[in-house]
Design an enzyme around this catalytic site. Structure first.
Site, short mmCIF file in Angstrom:
data_model
loop_
_atom_site.label_atom_id
_atom_site.label_comp_id
_atom_site.label_asym_id
_atom_site.label_seq_id
_atom_site.Cartn_x
_atom_site.Cartn_y
_atom_site.Cartn_z
N HIS A 143 -10.09 6.51 -0.98
CA HIS A 143 -9.07 6.71 -2.03
C HIS A 143 -9.45 7.86 -2.96
O HIS A 143 -10.04 7.63 -4.02
CB HIS A 143 -8.95 5.45 -2.88
CG HIS A 143 -8.23 4.33 -2.20
ND1 HIS A 143 -6.89 4.11 -2.36
CD2 HIS A 143 -8.67 3.40 -1.33
CE1 HIS A 143 -6.52 3.07 -1.63
NE2 HIS A 143 -7.59 2.62 -0.99
N CYS B 225 -5.96 5.77 3.26
CA CYS B 225 -6.16 4.35 3.54
C CYS B 225 -4.95 3.74 4.27
O CYS B 225 -4.75 4.03 5.43
CB CYS B 225 -6.51 3.62 2.25
SG CYS B 225 -7.51 2.16 2.54
N GLU C 112 -7.59 9.42 -4.94
CA GLU C 112 -6.82 9.34 -6.20
C GLU C 112 -7.51 8.43 -7.21
O GLU C 112 -7.18 8.44 -8.39
CB GLU C 112 -5.38 8.88 -5.91
CG GLU C 112 -5.18 7.39 -5.67
CD GLU C 112 -5.67 6.91 -4.30
OE1 GLU C 112 -6.27 7.70 -3.54
OE2 GLU C 112 -5.46 5.72 -4.01
N ARG D 46 -8.21 -1.41 11.34
CA ARG D 46 -7.88 -1.89 9.99
C ARG D 46 -9.01 -2.78 9.46
O ARG D 46 -9.65 -3.50 10.22
CB ARG D 46 -6.60 -2.72 10.00
CG ARG D 46 -5.36 -1.91 10.20
CD ARG D 46 -4.13 -2.80 10.10
NE ARG D 46 -3.94 -3.33 8.76
CZ ARG D 46 -3.26 -4.45 8.49
NH1 ARG D 46 -2.75 -5.17 9.47
NH2 ARG D 46 -3.11 -4.86 7.25
N1 GLN Z 1 -6.33 -3.05 4.28
C1 GLN Z 1 -5.13 -2.31 4.03
C2 GLN Z 1 -4.24 -2.24 5.26
O1 GLN Z 1 -4.65 -2.60 6.30
C3 GLN Z 1 -5.45 -0.91 3.54
C4 GLN Z 1 -6.20 -0.97 2.25
C5 GLN Z 1 -5.98 0.17 1.34
O2 GLN Z 1 -5.02 0.96 1.46
N2 GLN Z 1 -6.85 0.27 0.35
O3 GLN Z 1 -3.13 -1.83 5.16
#
Ligand code: GLN
Length: 199
Positions: A182, A81, A184, A119
């Site tokens: 994610h 992420c 984890e 993003r």
């Molecule tokens: N929206 C976050 C970002 O742009 C990432 C979100 C996440 O790691 N769950 O950094």
């Protein structure tokens, strides 16, 4: 035989969850907070969180240059992420992202992975969701997305490991694995097990 030692970037975000999973699998974890934490590692995890904040802290902590060098030199690295965003060569800020100062100009952080990420690609409505999809040889992997990016463009030598609704959400390029979701936070340890076999 010594255990595999995975450095988990511990500046911000969901690093504890990665450490828990890795420790359960028999690995040793080193929390990366300063350059001296970068010695003796077999692999690196860049966790989820807030990539803009993490990017700033990488510079403040003086981790930016040595960390980028380790990854470029081939140390196995898993970015999840925000971690994927840190690795991306190009970043597109979604227009729904009100925190982005400049919505179009991509500002790369480590820039070690030849992809463009968008993003907060799923917008506000669908900012968090779970879907079961095949990834990297795992049949039904529960992917947990939280304000996640997806990969809009990948160089042709980047291996695409998974797509959700036609968008790339998991890639491998040499020593680097980048995931939009994610692993984890799920009960399924398969991706961490796979990463440990690479590390
Ligand atoms: N929206 C976050 C970002 O742009 C990432 C979100 C996440 O790691 N769950 O950094």
């Amino acid at each position: 035989m010594r255990s595999i030692n995975i450095g988990v970037l511990a500046l911000q975000g969901a690093f504890i969850e990665h450490e828990r999973m890795l420790t359960d699998l028999g690995a040793v974890c080193t929390e990366i907070r300063q350059p001296s934490d970068l010695t003796g590692l077999d692999g690196i995890i860049l966790p989820g969180g807030e990539s803009t904040v993490q990017g700033q802290l990488l510079h403040k902590s003086r981790l930016f240059m040595p960390l980028r060098k380790l990854i470029s030199d081939g140390l196995p690295t898993l970015g999840t992420c925000a971690g994927l965003i840190l690795m991306a060569q190009e970043i597109n800020n979604s227009t729904t992202d009100s925190t982005a100062q400049n919505k179009t100009a991509p500002v790369a952080h480590l820039g070690t992975l030849p992809v463009t990420v968008r993003r907060n690609a799923y917008g506000r409505q669908l900012s968090s969701f779970v879907t079961e999809q095949p990834v990297a040889g795992v049949r039904n992997y529960p992917m947990i997305f939280i304000r996640a990016p997806y990969i809009e463009r990948a160089d042709e030598n980047v291996e695409i490991l998974a797509k959700v609704d036609g968008n790339i959400v998991a890639v491998k390029y040499r020593n680097q694995i980048g995931l939009s979701f994610h692993p984890e936070l799920s009960e399924n340890t398969k991706i961490h097990e796979w990463f440990l076999t690479i590390a």
